[in-house]
Scaffold this active site. Structure first.
Site, PDB file in Angstrom:
ATOM      1  N   SER A  43       0.905  -1.184   0.042  1.00  0.00           N
ATOM      2  CA  SER A  43      -0.071   0.044  -0.095  1.00  0.00           C
ATOM      3  C   SER A  43       0.691   1.236  -0.035  1.00  0.00           C
ATOM      4  O   SER A  43       0.349   2.287  -0.307  1.00  0.00           O
ATOM      5  CB  SER A  43      -1.208   0.032   1.150  1.00  0.00           C
ATOM      6  OG  SER A  43      -0.148   0.151   2.332  1.00  0.00           O
ATOM      7  N   HIS A  86       0.609   4.145   6.981  1.00  0.00           N
ATOM      8  CA  HIS A  86       0.246   5.317   6.061  1.00  0.00           C
ATOM      9  C   HIS A  86       0.725   6.593   6.065  1.00  0.00           C
ATOM     10  O   HIS A  86       1.082   7.115   7.288  1.00  0.00           O
ATOM     11  CB  HIS A  86      -1.327   5.049   5.661  1.00  0.00           C
ATOM     12  CG  HIS A  86      -1.830   3.825   5.030  1.00  0.00           C
ATOM     13  ND1 HIS A  86      -3.167   3.515   4.953  1.00  0.00           N
ATOM     14  CD2 HIS A  86      -0.854   2.934   4.252  1.00  0.00           C
ATOM     15  CE1 HIS A  86      -3.161   2.433   4.172  1.00  0.00           C
ATOM     16  NE2 HIS A  86      -1.998   1.957   3.746  1.00  0.00           N
ATOM     17  N   ASP A 115      -7.886   6.155   3.941  1.00  0.00           N
ATOM     18  CA  ASP A 115      -8.194   5.150   4.631  1.00  0.00           C
ATOM     19  C   ASP A 115      -9.662   5.247   5.065  1.00  0.00           C
ATOM     20  O   ASP A 115     -10.244   6.148   5.077  1.00  0.00           O
ATOM     21  CB  ASP A 115      -7.368   5.095   5.746  1.00  0.00           C
ATOM     22  CG  ASP A 115      -5.900   4.581   5.479  1.00  0.00           C
ATOM     23  OD1 ASP A 115      -5.638   4.163   4.402  1.00  0.00           O
ATOM     24  OD2 ASP A 115      -4.972   4.812   6.567  1.00  0.00           O
TER      25      ASP A 115
END
Length: 159
Positions: A43, A86, A115
């Site tokens: 990701s 992230h 997200d």
């Protein structure tokens, strides 16, 4: 020749002690229980790849203001087994039960959307509350965690 195995055993023990001392030193210096983590998903490509090891600094309410837009953070999300790493895209504030809380819109660099909303006891919010953020990424060591991931995959431990 008998002394040969004793010397080898001594070196193995020295290496094991050194590794544990290094890890403990990092935990102490960086104020986190997990100073080194292996990236298990794609990701965050092309910044972090699966198998990269990331050096982390612990985050708490005393240093939460050290997080800025474009920093990469690690947070726990209810219902997820592993922490998520992230990038912070936006910082805002939300009201949670009458208390104003700093909140981070996060997004994997390789993901097309932010997200999902974060579940709290007051309902879902569109960002990650400060209390869920555990660490901030400092440095990446490319690919040195691949062997560990291969072993986990071979044993069926997921990742």
């Amino acid at each position: 020749m008998e002394d040969g195995w004793k010397k080898e055993l001594a070196w193995v023990l020295i290496v094991i002690v050194a590794v544990f001392a290094f890890e403990y030193g990092l935990k102490f210096a960086l104020h986190t229980d997990s100073p080194l983590v292996i990236v298990v998903s794609g990701s965050m490509e092309p910044v972090f790849y699966r198998g990269d090891v990331v050096l982390l600094e612990g985050i708490n309410m005393n240093n939460i203001n050290s997080i800025h837009v474009n920093d990469v953070v690690v947070y726990k999300r209810p219902g997820y087994e592993y922490p998520i790493i992230h990038r912070v895209r936006e910082i805002s504030e939300v009201n949670l039960g009458g208390k104003t809380e700093k909140c981070f819109l996060t997004w994997g660099d390789n993901n097309p959307v932010p997200d999902p909303p974060y579940p709290t006891k007051y309902g879902e919010i569109p960002c990650v509350p400060a209390y869920a953020v555990e660490d901030k990424a400092l440095f990446v060591f490319p690919k040195i965690g691949l062997i560990s991931l291969w072993i986990r995959d071979a044993l069926g431990l997921g990742g």
